[in-house]
Enzyme design. Structure first.
Site, PDB file in Angstrom:
ATOM      1  N   THR A   1      -6.354  -2.869  -2.071  1.00 20.22           N
ATOM      2  CA  THR A   1      -6.286  -1.423  -2.374  1.00 20.22           C
ATOM      3  C   THR A   1      -4.867  -1.008  -2.740  1.00 20.22           C
ATOM      4  OG1 THR A   1      -5.970  -0.911  -0.022  1.00 20.22           O
ATOM      5  CG2 THR A   1      -8.228  -0.845  -0.872  1.00 20.22           C
TER       6      THR A   1
ATOM      7  N   ASP B   1      -3.834 -13.037   2.177  1.00 15.81           N
ATOM      8  CA  ASP B   1      -4.976 -12.323   2.752  1.00 15.81           C
ATOM      9  C   ASP B   1      -4.931 -12.545   4.263  1.00 15.81           C
ATOM     10  OD1 ASP B   1      -7.369 -11.269   3.540  1.00 15.81           O
ATOM     11  OD2 ASP B   1      -8.526 -12.192   1.912  1.00 15.81           O
TER      12      ASP B   1
ATOM     13  N   GLY C   1       0.836  -1.209   0.000  1.00 18.46           N
ATOM     14  CA  GLY C   1       0.000   0.000   0.000  1.00 18.46           C
ATOM     15  C   GLY C   1       0.868   1.254   0.000  1.00 18.46           C
TER      16      GLY C   1
ATOM     17  N   TYR D   1     -14.775   1.456   9.168  1.00 20.23           N
ATOM     18  CA  TYR D   1     -13.341   1.718   9.345  1.00 20.23           C
ATOM     19  C   TYR D   1     -13.042   2.092  10.800  1.00 20.23           C
ATOM     20  CZ  TYR D   1      -8.748   3.861   8.382  1.00 20.23           C
ATOM     21  OH  TYR D   1      -7.406   4.189   8.363  1.00 20.23           O
TER      22      TYR D   1
ATOM     23  N   ASN E   1      -4.833 -12.425  13.137  1.00 21.69           N
ATOM     24  CA  ASN E   1      -3.842 -13.255  12.443  1.00 21.69           C
ATOM     25  C   ASN E   1      -2.460 -12.602  12.420  1.00 21.69           C
ATOM     26  OD1 ASN E   1      -5.673 -15.311  11.954  1.00 21.69           O
ATOM     27  ND2 ASN E   1      -6.440 -14.313  10.098  1.00 21.69           N
TER      28      ASN E   1
ATOM     29  N   ASP F   1       0.497  -8.926   1.308  1.00 21.77           N
ATOM     30  CA  ASP F   1      -0.576  -8.064   0.802  1.00 21.77           C
ATOM     31  C   ASP F   1      -1.524  -8.868  -0.068  1.00 21.77           C
ATOM     32  OD1 ASP F   1      -1.992  -5.750  -0.508  1.00 21.77           O
ATOM     33  OD2 ASP F   1      -0.442  -4.642   0.563  1.00 21.77           O
TER      34      ASP F   1
ATOM     35  N   ARG G   1      -8.597  10.585  -1.439  1.00 20.51           N
ATOM     36  CA  ARG G   1      -8.145  11.447  -0.355  1.00 20.51           C
ATOM     37  C   ARG G   1      -7.825  12.830  -0.924  1.00 20.51           C
ATOM     38  NH1 ARG G   1      -4.891   6.908   3.204  1.00 20.51           N
ATOM     39  NH2 ARG G   1      -4.482   5.972   1.182  1.00 20.51           N
TER      40      ARG G   1
ATOM     41  N   SER H   1      -5.239  -2.927   5.691  1.00 15.68           N
ATOM     42  CA  SER H   1      -6.627  -2.460   5.799  1.00 15.68           C
ATOM     43  C   SER H   1      -6.845  -1.404   4.729  1.00 15.68           C
ATOM     44  CB  SER H   1      -6.861  -1.794   7.169  1.00 15.68           C
ATOM     45  OG  SER H   1      -8.070  -1.052   7.158  1.00 15.68           O
TER      46      SER H   1
HETATM   47  P1  NAD Z   1      -3.466   1.582   1.392  1.00 16.11           P
HETATM   48  O1  NAD Z   1      -4.866   1.231   1.023  1.00 16.11           O
HETATM   49  O2  NAD Z   1      -2.612   2.221   0.363  1.00 16.11           O
HETATM   50  O3  NAD Z   1      -2.687   0.308   1.946  1.00 16.11           O
HETATM   51  C1  NAD Z   1      -3.313  -0.721   2.650  1.00 16.11           C
HETATM   52  C2  NAD Z   1      -2.752  -2.034   2.135  1.00 16.11           C
HETATM   53  O4  NAD Z   1      -3.351  -3.120   2.848  1.00 16.11           O
HETATM   54  C3  NAD Z   1      -3.060  -2.252   0.653  1.00 16.11           C
HETATM   55  O5  NAD Z   1      -1.880  -2.611  -0.021  1.00 16.11           O
HETATM   56  C4  NAD Z   1      -4.075  -3.385   0.658  1.00 16.11           C
HETATM   57  O6  NAD Z   1      -4.037  -4.159  -0.522  1.00 16.11           O
HETATM   58  C5  NAD Z   1      -3.672  -4.142   1.912  1.00 16.11           C
HETATM   59  N1  NAD Z   1      -4.747  -4.965   2.483  1.00 16.11           N
HETATM   60  C6  NAD Z   1      -6.016  -4.595   2.767  1.00 16.11           C
HETATM   61  N2  NAD Z   1      -6.688  -5.633   3.282  1.00 16.11           N
HETATM   62  C7  NAD Z   1      -5.813  -6.680   3.349  1.00 16.11           C
HETATM   63  C8  NAD Z   1      -5.921  -8.025   3.777  1.00 16.11           C
HETATM   64  N3  NAD Z   1      -7.066  -8.533   4.264  1.00 16.11           N
HETATM   65  N4  NAD Z   1      -4.827  -8.820   3.680  1.00 16.11           N
HETATM   66  C9  NAD Z   1      -3.646  -8.337   3.178  1.00 16.11           C
HETATM   67  N5  NAD Z   1      -3.500  -7.069   2.757  1.00 16.11           N
HETATM   68  C10 NAD Z   1      -4.578  -6.255   2.841  1.00 16.11           C
HETATM   69  O7  NAD Z   1      -3.563   2.509   2.693  1.00 16.11           O
HETATM   70  P2  NAD Z   1      -2.414   3.312   3.450  1.00 16.11           P
HETATM   71  O8  NAD Z   1      -2.752   4.736   3.357  1.00 16.11           O
HETATM   72  O9  NAD Z   1      -1.089   2.850   3.036  1.00 16.11           O
HETATM   73  O10 NAD Z   1      -2.698   2.854   4.952  1.00 16.11           O
HETATM   74  C11 NAD Z   1      -1.947   1.826   5.574  1.00 16.11           C
HETATM   75  C12 NAD Z   1      -2.408   1.641   7.001  1.00 16.11           C
HETATM   76  O11 NAD Z   1      -2.218   2.852   7.735  1.00 16.11           O
HETATM   77  C13 NAD Z   1      -3.871   1.275   7.113  1.00 16.11           C
HETATM   78  O12 NAD Z   1      -4.029   0.323   8.145  1.00 16.11           O
HETATM   79  C14 NAD Z   1      -4.531   2.569   7.525  1.00 16.11           C
HETATM   80  O13 NAD Z   1      -5.686   2.357   8.286  1.00 16.11           O
HETATM   81  C15 NAD Z   1      -3.432   3.251   8.321  1.00 16.11           C
HETATM   82  N6  NAD Z   1      -3.580   4.712   8.274  1.00 16.11           N
HETATM   83  C16 NAD Z   1      -3.227   5.409   7.137  1.00 16.11           C
HETATM   84  C17 NAD Z   1      -3.404   6.782   7.119  1.00 16.11           C
HETATM   85  C18 NAD Z   1      -3.019   7.619   5.916  1.00 16.11           C
HETATM   86  O14 NAD Z   1      -3.195   8.837   5.946  1.00 16.11           O
HETATM   87  N7  NAD Z   1      -2.480   7.049   4.860  1.00 16.11           N
HETATM   88  C19 NAD Z   1      -3.935   7.443   8.234  1.00 16.11           C
HETATM   89  C20 NAD Z   1      -4.312   6.687   9.335  1.00 16.11           C
HETATM   90  C21 NAD Z   1      -4.104   5.328   9.351  1.00 16.11           C
END
Ligand code: NAD
Length: 323
Positions: free
Chosen positions: A39, A60, A14, A149, A103, A35, A190, A79
């Site tokens: 997303t 997953d 991600g 969320y 997990n 991953d 976003r 997530s």
């Molecule tokens: P993102 O969507 O780019 O990355 C999330 C990654 O998790 C993706 O690569 C997706 O494929 C993977 N994923 C989702 N469900 C999965 C599953 N069941 N098994 C394996 N992989 C799975 O989002 P991000 O912005 O990189 O956020 C990463 C984390 O940081 C998240 O947990 C998010 O809640 C947290 N977060 C991010 C922000 C931000 O501003 N970017 C702010 C607060 C919290």
């Protein structure tokens, strides 16, 4: 310097995860990126493919995952994170927060690894306290559309604390506030990629409500440094806010994007989404105290780097179409 050893990053393909994998490799870690590409995308880590200490595994987290070797640290980021993503994947998001966190904890606990949960400022909901300190319990509508969320992360925090208290797991919780930077998806909904791409395409910038709502934007390098600081401090549970306390209104962000891109395409005002928080600003005193961490990148500089990234992407795809 921290000895990272073998480190698992769930959600490593991600936006934040890709940057985290990169920084960990720079600091000598062996990185296993897990991953399911719900997303994220392999493209976020493709520049790491040839690295001898990097491995990408499709997995997953909602189902149990084998560690396939000893684990020293687990960063649990898997997530959906952007509103359009989690509204499109409501059940998957709840499962990533609940089953996925269970997990991921299991991966850490088998070998006594340090575990860091990427939680979110959304646990504060539409906050009645300002700025938000870690002691604030939040104002979340448990049945609103965004609850998939917010409540998933609140449950994840509770589960992580229970494993820490009842099972002696070495856990830490980072409450991450809005982060931005290169490699965000242009269509992830976003604010920053939306405005930047609208500006680069010469379309009007869409502002929800009157644009006076505020956001505190943390540049990705700072966020990742904060996560790693928490990962390195064994025994520190938090929760700890990781975010920028440089607050700006949405309308002033629009002004900044316009001045850095030179767009003249104007602004259109649209309805504010349900449960959209009005104010968001972290109190980061605890992060300063416990982790010696604070953000370093001013928003103007971070936005410039982000815009450069999107311009480069557009140039590259333009060249690909032309050739
Ligand atoms: P993102 O969507 O780019 O990355 C999330 C990654 O998790 C993706 O690569 C997706 O494929 C993977 N994923 C989702 N469900 C999965 C599953 N069941 N098994 C394996 N992989 C799975 O989002 P991000 O912005 O990189 O956020 C990463 C984390 O940081 C998240 O947990 C998010 O809640 C947290 N977060 C991010 C922000 C931000 O501003 N970017 C702010 C607060 C919290």
């Amino acid at each position: 310097m921290t000895h990272w050893g073998r480190t698992v990053v769930t959600g490593g393909a991600g936006f934040l995860g890709g940057h985290l994998c990169e920084r960990l490799l720079e600091q000598g870690a062996e990185v296993v990126c897990l991953d399911n590409f719900a997303t994220g995308r392999p493209g976020n880590v493709e520049h790491l493919f040839g690295h001898p200490r990097f491995r990408l595994r499709e997995a997953d987290l909602v189902r149990p995952v084998e560690a396939e070797g000893p684990v020293d640290t687990v960063f649990h980021l898997a997530s959906a994170a952007s509103p359009p993503d989690y509204l499109r994947l409501p059940v998957e998001t709840l499962e990533a927060g609940s089953l996925g966190t269970r997990n991921a904890l299991a991966l850490a606990e088998e070998g006594g690894a340090r575990f860091v949960l990427a939680s979110t400022s959304e646990v504060y909901g539409d906050p009645l306290e300002y700025p938000q300190r870690e002691t604030y319990w939040g104002n979340v509508n448990p049945v609103g559309p965004r609850s998939v969320y917010d409540e998933a992360k609140r449950y994840a925090e509770s589960l992580v604390m229970a494993h820490g208290r009842a099972r002696g797991a070495d856990v830490g919780i980072a409450r991450i506030f809005n982060s931005y930077g290169p490699r965000m998806r242009a269509d992830d909904g976003r604010l920053v990629p939306t405005f930047v791409n609208q500006a680069l395409e010469g379309r009007p910038l869409t502002v929800a409500g009157d644009g006076q709502q505020t956001r505190s934007l943390c540049y990705v390098d700072d966020t990742v440094r904060g996560l790693m600081a928490l990962g390195a401090r064994r025994g520190v549970r938090g929760p700890v806010n990781i975010g920028s306390d440089e607050e700006l209104s949405v309308i002033s962000l629009v002004g900044l994007v316009a001045s850095l891109t030179g767009t003249r395409s104007g602004v259109v005002f649209v309805e504010r989404p349900e449960d959209d928080p009005r104010f968001r600003r972290p109190d980061i005193r605890l992060a300063r105290e416990l982790l010696g961490w604070e953000p370093r990148t001013r928003v103007r500089e971070g936005m410039r780097r982000t815009i450069d990234h999107f311009v480069e992407l557009r140039n590259r795809s333009g060249r690909a179409v032309a050739s």
